[in-house]
Design a protein around this motif. Structure first.
Motif, PDB file in Angstrom:
ATOM      1  N   GLY A  47       0.768  -1.238   0.000  1.00 46.51           N
ATOM      2  CA  GLY A  47       0.000   0.000   0.000  1.00 46.51           C
ATOM      3  C   GLY A  47       0.800   1.289   0.000  1.00 46.51           C
ATOM      4  O   GLY A  47       0.272   2.326   0.390  1.00 46.51           O
ATOM      5  N   THR A  50      -0.863   3.573  -2.343  1.00 45.50           N
ATOM      6  CA  THR A  50      -2.196   3.830  -1.799  1.00 45.50           C
ATOM      7  C   THR A  50      -2.143   4.924  -0.744  1.00 45.50           C
ATOM      8  O   THR A  50      -3.017   5.801  -0.684  1.00 45.50           O
ATOM      9  CB  THR A  50      -2.774   2.539  -1.174  1.00 45.50           C
ATOM     10  N   ARG A  51      -1.118   4.895   0.083  1.00 43.14           N
ATOM     11  CA  ARG A  51      -0.963   5.925   1.110  1.00 43.14           C
ATOM     12  C   ARG A  51      -0.761   7.303   0.487  1.00 43.14           C
ATOM     13  O   ARG A  51      -1.266   8.300   0.999  1.00 43.14           O
ATOM     14  CB  ARG A  51       0.202   5.589   2.041  1.00 43.14           C
ATOM     15  N   ARG A  54      -4.154   8.494  -0.621  1.00 41.92           N
ATOM     16  CA  ARG A  54      -5.002   8.863   0.518  1.00 41.92           C
ATOM     17  C   ARG A  54      -4.548  10.173   1.147  1.00 41.92           C
ATOM     18  O   ARG A  54      -5.378  11.026   1.504  1.00 41.92           O
ATOM     19  CB  ARG A  54      -4.989   7.746   1.560  1.00 41.92           C
ATOM     20  N   ALA A  62      -7.345  -0.306  -2.510  1.00 36.52           N
ATOM     21  CA  ALA A  62      -6.167  -1.040  -2.966  1.00 36.52           C
ATOM     22  C   ALA A  62      -6.559  -2.467  -3.310  1.00 36.52           C
ATOM     23  O   ALA A  62      -7.399  -3.066  -2.631  1.00 36.52           O
ATOM     24  CB  ALA A  62      -5.100  -1.046  -1.866  1.00 36.52           C
ATOM     25  N   ALA A  73      -1.666  -4.445   3.765  1.00 31.68           N
ATOM     26  CA  ALA A  73      -2.285  -3.143   3.489  1.00 31.68           C
ATOM     27  C   ALA A  73      -3.380  -2.830   4.507  1.00 31.68           C
ATOM     28  O   ALA A  73      -3.475  -1.700   5.005  1.00 31.68           O
ATOM     29  CB  ALA A  73      -2.844  -3.127   2.070  1.00 31.68           C
ATOM     30  N   ARG A  74      -4.179  -3.815   4.841  1.00 31.08           N
ATOM     31  CA  ARG A  74      -5.248  -3.598   5.821  1.00 31.08           C
ATOM     32  C   ARG A  74      -4.672  -3.284   7.200  1.00 31.08           C
ATOM     33  O   ARG A  74      -5.227  -2.449   7.936  1.00 31.08           O
ATOM     34  CB  ARG A  74      -6.137  -4.836   5.900  1.00 31.08           C
ATOM     35  N   ARG A  76      -2.234  -1.594   7.786  1.00 28.56           N
ATOM     36  CA  ARG A  76      -1.780  -0.202   7.753  1.00 28.56           C
ATOM     37  C   ARG A  76      -2.958   0.769   7.652  1.00 28.56           C
ATOM     38  O   ARG A  76      -2.787   1.947   7.398  1.00 28.56           O
ATOM     39  CB  ARG A  76      -0.835   0.003   6.580  1.00 28.56           C
ATOM     40  N   LEU A  78      -5.555   0.615   5.484  1.00 24.64           N
ATOM     41  CA  LEU A  78      -5.998   0.890   4.133  1.00 24.64           C
ATOM     42  C   LEU A  78      -7.169  -0.008   3.738  1.00 24.64           C
ATOM     43  O   LEU A  78      -7.290  -1.138   4.226  1.00 24.64           O
ATOM     44  CB  LEU A  78      -4.839   0.676   3.149  1.00 24.64           C
ATOM     45  N   ASP A  79      -8.013   0.485   2.866  1.00 27.76           N
ATOM     46  CA  ASP A  79      -9.126  -0.291   2.322  1.00 27.76           C
ATOM     47  C   ASP A  79      -8.566  -1.151   1.194  1.00 27.76           C
ATOM     48  O   ASP A  79      -8.238  -0.642   0.124  1.00 27.76           O
ATOM     49  CB  ASP A  79     -10.198   0.664   1.796  1.00 27.76           C
TER      50      ASP A  79
END
Length: 232
Positions: A47, A50-51, A54, A62, A73-74, A76, A78-79
């Motif tokens: 991610g 992704t970060r 965001r 993601a 990723a989750r 951290r 994140l979706d």
């Protein structure tokens, strides 16, 4: 990409010169896209990109083919969802932006993946795509990280345009270090990301690749290709 590689990338991406400059490149392109909307980060690994999305106000989802990457990723915040880029479990015309960095080269049916990027984008939506460049750089590194191919400008443009996109820009990245990479790849024995990069070397490589922000290198041959396109 192997799960162990994804874990290592997640651990090193905030300090490694390659990942840090790619994050800067993404952030810079986001400034040019106007107000943030809904984004999809395909092949997001842990991610990192992704970060960036965001942090710049995008409502981002993601995806990754590796379930461990999704869990990282989750963890951290994140979706993230498990998904195959060739058959995304997402509605058509539902995103304003799709990011696919270092994804297409892993997929034999890259035309199917490109078609899915097109399908999930809203009309007028944008795609940012990055791939490794030049089959003359093919080496044991590519085999180790499960690459199917490296692209040239014509082959990348074709797969994206055949999916229905209009290509807005196509340029090279990591141009200045291409001779060094070409030399190293001749003796490569595996994934170069698994090799420890000393702090001083990392600092020097950062300075070199950062210089490309200010130099007219985009039209020359590089280690990567970056493409920006939109859905009509």
């Amino acid at each position: 990409m192997k799960t162990a590689d994804i874990t290592r990338i997640t651990e090193m991406e905030d300090r490694h010169w390659w990942f840090r400059e790619k994050r800067h490149l993404l952030a810079d392109e986001l400034k040019r896209l106007g107000p943030p909307g809904r984004a999809l980060d395909i092949g997001a690994a842990g991610g990192g990109n992704t970060r960036v999305l965001r942090e710049r106000g995008w409502d981002v989802v993601a995806t990754d083919y590796d379930e461990n990457a999704v869990e990282i990723a989750r963890s951290r915040g994140l979706d993230a969802i498990h998904a195959d880029a060739r058959d995304l479990p997402l509605p058509s015309s539902s995103f304003d932006l799709v990011v696919a960095f270092e994804i297409l080269e892993h997929i034999q049916e890259d035309d199917q993946a490109a078609a899915e990027l097109f399908r999930v984008l809203k009309p007028g939506g944008s795609a940012l795509i990055s791939v490794p460049s030049g089959m003359d750089l093919w080496s044991a590194h590519d085999v180790a990280v499960s690459h199917v191919r490296r692209y040239d400008r014509a082959s990348l443009r074709k797969v994206i345009e055949d999916a229905g996109f209009v290509v807005d820009e196509l340029w090279s990245w990591n141009v200045l270090l291409r001779p060094v990479v070409a030399l190293r790849r001749r003796s490569a024995r595996g994934n170069e990301l698994n090799e420890h990069t000393p702090w001083l070397v990392n600092h020097a490589l950062t300075a070199i690749v950062t210089a490309e922000r200010y130099l007219p290198t985009r039209s020359r041959r590089g280690v990567s290709l970056i493409l920006k396109a939109h859905k009509p």
